[in-house]
Design a protein around this motif. Structure first.
Motif, PDB file in Angstrom:
ATOM      1  N   VAL A   1      90.340  71.494  17.928  1.00  0.00           N
ATOM      2  CA  VAL A   1      89.722  69.955  18.449  1.00  0.00           C
ATOM      3  C   VAL A   1      90.615  69.750  19.640  1.00  0.00           C
ATOM      4  N   ALA A   2      91.802  69.995  19.741  1.00  0.00           N
ATOM      5  CA  ALA A   2      92.645  69.801  20.782  1.00  0.00           C
ATOM      6  C   ALA A   2      92.048  70.564  22.215  1.00  0.00           C
ATOM      7  N   LEU A   3      91.593  71.751  22.140  1.00  0.00           N
ATOM      8  CA  LEU A   3      91.047  72.425  23.105  1.00  0.00           C
ATOM      9  C   LEU A   3      89.694  71.769  23.445  1.00  0.00           C
ATOM     10  N   TRP A   4      88.985  71.327  22.715  1.00  0.00           N
ATOM     11  CA  TRP A   4      87.741  70.628  22.948  1.00  0.00           C
ATOM     12  C   TRP A   4      88.105  69.240  23.773  1.00  0.00           C
ATOM     13  N   VAL A   5      89.180  68.616  23.383  1.00  0.00           N
ATOM     14  CA  VAL A   5      89.432  67.447  24.266  1.00  0.00           C
ATOM     15  C   VAL A   5      90.141  67.667  25.338  1.00  0.00           C
ATOM     16  N   ARG A   6      90.858  68.896  25.607  1.00  0.00           N
ATOM     17  CA  ARG A   6      91.315  69.288  26.871  1.00  0.00           C
ATOM     18  C   ARG A   6      90.231  69.669  27.670  1.00  0.00           C
ATOM     19  N   HIS A   7      89.156  70.106  27.322  1.00  0.00           N
ATOM     20  CA  HIS A   7      87.973  70.801  27.808  1.00  0.00           C
ATOM     21  C   HIS A   7      87.303  69.409  28.655  1.00  0.00           C
ATOM     22  N   ARG A   8      87.022  68.364  27.404  1.00  0.00           N
ATOM     23  CA  ARG A   8      86.393  67.297  28.031  1.00  0.00           C
ATOM     24  C   ARG A   8      87.037  66.428  29.033  1.00  0.00           C
TER      25      ARG A   8
ATOM     26  N   ALA B   1     104.902  66.851  19.575  1.00  0.00           N
ATOM     27  CA  ALA B   1     103.873  66.764  20.567  1.00  0.00           C
ATOM     28  C   ALA B   1     103.107  65.530  20.301  1.00  0.00           C
ATOM     29  N   ALA B   2     102.665  65.493  19.078  1.00  0.00           N
ATOM     30  CA  ALA B   2     102.073  63.985  18.421  1.00  0.00           C
ATOM     31  C   ALA B   2     102.644  63.148  18.987  1.00  0.00           C
ATOM     32  N   GLY B   3     104.018  62.825  18.801  1.00  0.00           N
ATOM     33  CA  GLY B   3     104.796  61.677  19.293  1.00  0.00           C
ATOM     34  C   GLY B   3     104.557  61.561  20.885  1.00  0.00           C
ATOM     35  N   VAL B   4     104.771  62.471  21.509  1.00  0.00           N
ATOM     36  CA  VAL B   4     104.638  62.312  23.108  1.00  0.00           C
ATOM     37  C   VAL B   4     103.144  62.157  23.419  1.00  0.00           C
ATOM     38  N   LEU B   5     102.330  62.547  22.791  1.00  0.00           N
ATOM     39  CA  LEU B   5     100.915  62.243  23.267  1.00  0.00           C
ATOM     40  C   LEU B   5     100.392  60.709  22.960  1.00  0.00           C
ATOM     41  N   ILE B   6     100.670  60.318  21.832  1.00  0.00           N
ATOM     42  CA  ILE B   6     100.469  58.670  21.676  1.00  0.00           C
ATOM     43  C   ILE B   6     101.500  58.104  22.573  1.00  0.00           C
ATOM     44  N   GLY B   7     102.647  58.397  22.728  1.00  0.00           N
ATOM     45  CA  GLY B   7     103.427  57.712  23.630  1.00  0.00           C
ATOM     46  C   GLY B   7     102.947  57.477  25.045  1.00  0.00           C
ATOM     47  N   GLN B   8     102.129  58.550  25.608  1.00  0.00           N
ATOM     48  CA  GLN B   8     101.384  58.569  26.801  1.00  0.00           C
ATOM     49  C   GLN B   8     100.305  57.517  26.875  1.00  0.00           C
ATOM     50  N   GLU B   9      99.335  57.830  25.802  1.00  0.00           N
ATOM     51  CA  GLU B   9      98.011  57.167  25.664  1.00  0.00           C
ATOM     52  C   GLU B   9      97.714  55.716  25.028  1.00  0.00           C
TER      53      GLU B   9
ATOM     54  N   ASP C   1      87.061  54.840  22.564  1.00  0.00           N
ATOM     55  CA  ASP C   1      87.016  54.800  24.082  1.00  0.00           C
ATOM     56  C   ASP C   1      87.859  55.881  24.642  1.00  0.00           C
ATOM     57  N   ASN C   2      89.000  56.490  24.074  1.00  0.00           N
ATOM     58  CA  ASN C   2      89.685  57.509  24.424  1.00  0.00           C
ATOM     59  C   ASN C   2      89.989  58.472  23.628  1.00  0.00           C
ATOM     60  N   PRO C   3      89.344  59.672  23.874  1.00  0.00           N
ATOM     61  CA  PRO C   3      89.294  60.614  22.596  1.00  0.00           C
ATOM     62  C   PRO C   3      90.790  61.467  22.566  1.00  0.00           C
ATOM     63  N   ARG C   4      91.514  61.182  23.529  1.00  0.00           N
ATOM     64  CA  ARG C   4      93.085  61.598  23.675  1.00  0.00           C
ATOM     65  C   ARG C   4      93.721  60.876  22.485  1.00  0.00           C
ATOM     66  N   ILE C   5      93.472  59.538  22.072  1.00  0.00           N
ATOM     67  CA  ILE C   5      94.047  58.605  21.267  1.00  0.00           C
ATOM     68  C   ILE C   5      93.474  59.139  19.741  1.00  0.00           C
ATOM     69  N   ALA C   6      92.066  59.570  19.640  1.00  0.00           N
ATOM     70  CA  ALA C   6      91.693  59.826  18.470  1.00  0.00           C
ATOM     71  C   ALA C   6      92.342  61.395  17.895  1.00  0.00           C
ATOM     72  N   LEU C   7      92.556  62.193  19.127  1.00  0.00           N
ATOM     73  CA  LEU C   7      93.180  63.307  18.785  1.00  0.00           C
ATOM     74  C   LEU C   7      94.536  63.270  18.500  1.00  0.00           C
ATOM     75  N   ALA C   8      95.439  62.065  19.165  1.00  0.00           N
ATOM     76  CA  ALA C   8      96.704  61.920  18.503  1.00  0.00           C
ATOM     77  C   ALA C   8      96.661  61.191  17.066  1.00  0.00           C
ATOM     78  N   TYR C   9      95.656  60.482  16.469  1.00  0.00           N
ATOM     79  CA  TYR C   9      95.800  60.148  15.264  1.00  0.00           C
ATOM     80  C   TYR C   9      95.358  61.298  14.301  1.00  0.00           C
ATOM     81  N   LEU C  10      94.744  62.401  14.715  1.00  0.00           N
ATOM     82  CA  LEU C  10      94.564  63.771  13.790  1.00  0.00           C
ATOM     83  C   LEU C  10      95.936  64.174  13.816  1.00  0.00           C
ATOM     84  N   LEU C  11      96.686  64.459  14.987  1.00  0.00           N
ATOM     85  CA  LEU C  11      97.792  65.139  15.058  1.00  0.00           C
ATOM     86  C   LEU C  11      98.881  64.560  14.214  1.00  0.00           C
ATOM     87  N   ALA C  12      98.853  63.076  13.920  1.00  0.00           N
ATOM     88  CA  ALA C  12      99.781  62.459  13.305  1.00  0.00           C
ATOM     89  C   ALA C  12      99.470  62.832  11.687  1.00  0.00           C
ATOM     90  N   PHE C  13      98.026  62.800  11.474  1.00  0.00           N
ATOM     91  CA  PHE C  13      97.687  63.393  10.036  1.00  0.00           C
ATOM     92  C   PHE C  13      98.225  64.502   9.784  1.00  0.00           C
TER      93      PHE C  13
END
Length: 212
Positions: free
Chosen positions: A186-193, A124-132, A4-16
Motif C-alpha cells: 500500500v505504501a508503494l502505491w501511495v508513494r507512486h501516486r 515511521a508511523a508517528g513521523v508520517l502523521i506528524g508531517q501530514e 483528501d490526502n492518501p498519506r493520512i489514510a496510509l498513516a492510519y493503516l500504519l497505526a493499525f
C-alpha cells in the motif's frame, strides 16, 4: 482528511499495523516461551524468566534502534522511509515466525530483528502523521490515528490468539509478517501516486510560467 490526502489514510493503516506489531511481540513471545518451557520440564518461574530475558533483549534492541531509525527518516523522503520501516518489520516478524524451537540458537537473533522491525514501524508511523496532519484539525487527525492503533491492538491480538491456537505457537509472527509486507504494498502505491501528482503539478506550474 484521509479522503483528501492518501498519506493520512496510509498513516492510519500504519497505526493499525504498528500497534499490532507491538502487542503481538509483547503477548506471544512470552506465551510461546513459557508454554514451551513448561513442555520441556521447566518450572513456570524458570520458563517465565527465560521469556522475560528474550523479550527484554528484543525490546532493548528496539529502544536503541528507534534513535537510529529516527535519524534515517530525517534524511530520506517520508514515504521511502515508511517502505523501509515496514520491510524491516515484515522481515523481522517473518524470521521470528520461522523459528521452531524458542530455546534454539536462532530465537534470540530473530527476536532482535523483530524488535528492530517493531521500532521501525512505530517510529515511521508517528513521523508520517506528524508531517501530514493539517494544523486546523491536527487534534482530530492525531486522535483518529490513535483510534486506528487501538483497533489494531484489538483486532490483531484477537486474530493472533486464534492463529496461535489453530496453526502453532509461531503463527502470530507469520501473520504479522504478512500484515507488514501488505502495508509495504500500500505504501508503494501511495508513494507512486504522490510522485505522479508532484510531476503533474510541476508540469502545470512550468506551463503556466511559460504562458506568463
Amino acid at each position: 482528511a484521509a479522503r483528501d490526502n492518501p498519506r493520512i489514510a496510509l498513516a492510519y493503516l500504519l497505526a493499525f499495523a504498528s500497534r499490532g506489531d507491538l502487542v503481538i511481540i509483547t503477548t506471544f513471545i512470552s506465551l510461546w516461551v513459557i508454554q514451551a518451557g513448561i513442555d520441556a520440564g521447566l518450572t513456570p518461574g524458570a520458563a517465565t524468566a527465560k521469556a522475560g530475558m528474550i523479550f527484554g533483549i528484543a525490546q532493548g534492541v528496539a529502544l536503541i534502534w528507534s534513535f537510529i531509525m529516527g535519524h534515517i527518516l530525517d534524511r530520506i523522503p517520508r514515504l521511502t522511509g515508511v517502505c523501509l520501516a515496514f520491510v524491516l518489520a515484515g522481515l523481522g516478524y517473518s524470521a521470528l515466525g520461522q523459528v521452531d524451537d524458542p530455546f534454539g540458537s536462532w530465537m534470540l537473533p530473530a527476536a532482535m530483528l523483530a524488535g528492530i522491525g517493531e521500532a521501525s514501524a512505530v517510529v515511521a508511523a508517528g513521523v508520517l502523521i506528524g508531517q501530514e496532519a493539517p494544523a486546523a484539525i491536527r487534534g482530530t487527525v492525531i486522535g483518529t490515528f490513535g483510534l486506528c492503533g487501538s483497533l489494531g491492538i484489538i483486532c490483531l491480538t484477537f486474530t493472533g490468539g486464534q492463529v496461535f491456537d489453530t496453526f502453532g505457537r509461531n503463527a502470530p509472527f507469520v501473520m504479522m509478517g504478512i500484515v507488514n509486507l501488505g502495508v509495504v504494498a500500500v505504501a508503494l502505491w501511495v508513494r507512486h501516486r504522490t510522485v505522479a501528482d508532484q510531476r503533474i503539478a510541476g508540469t502545470a506550474a512550468k506551463a503556466l510560467h511559460n504562458v506568463d
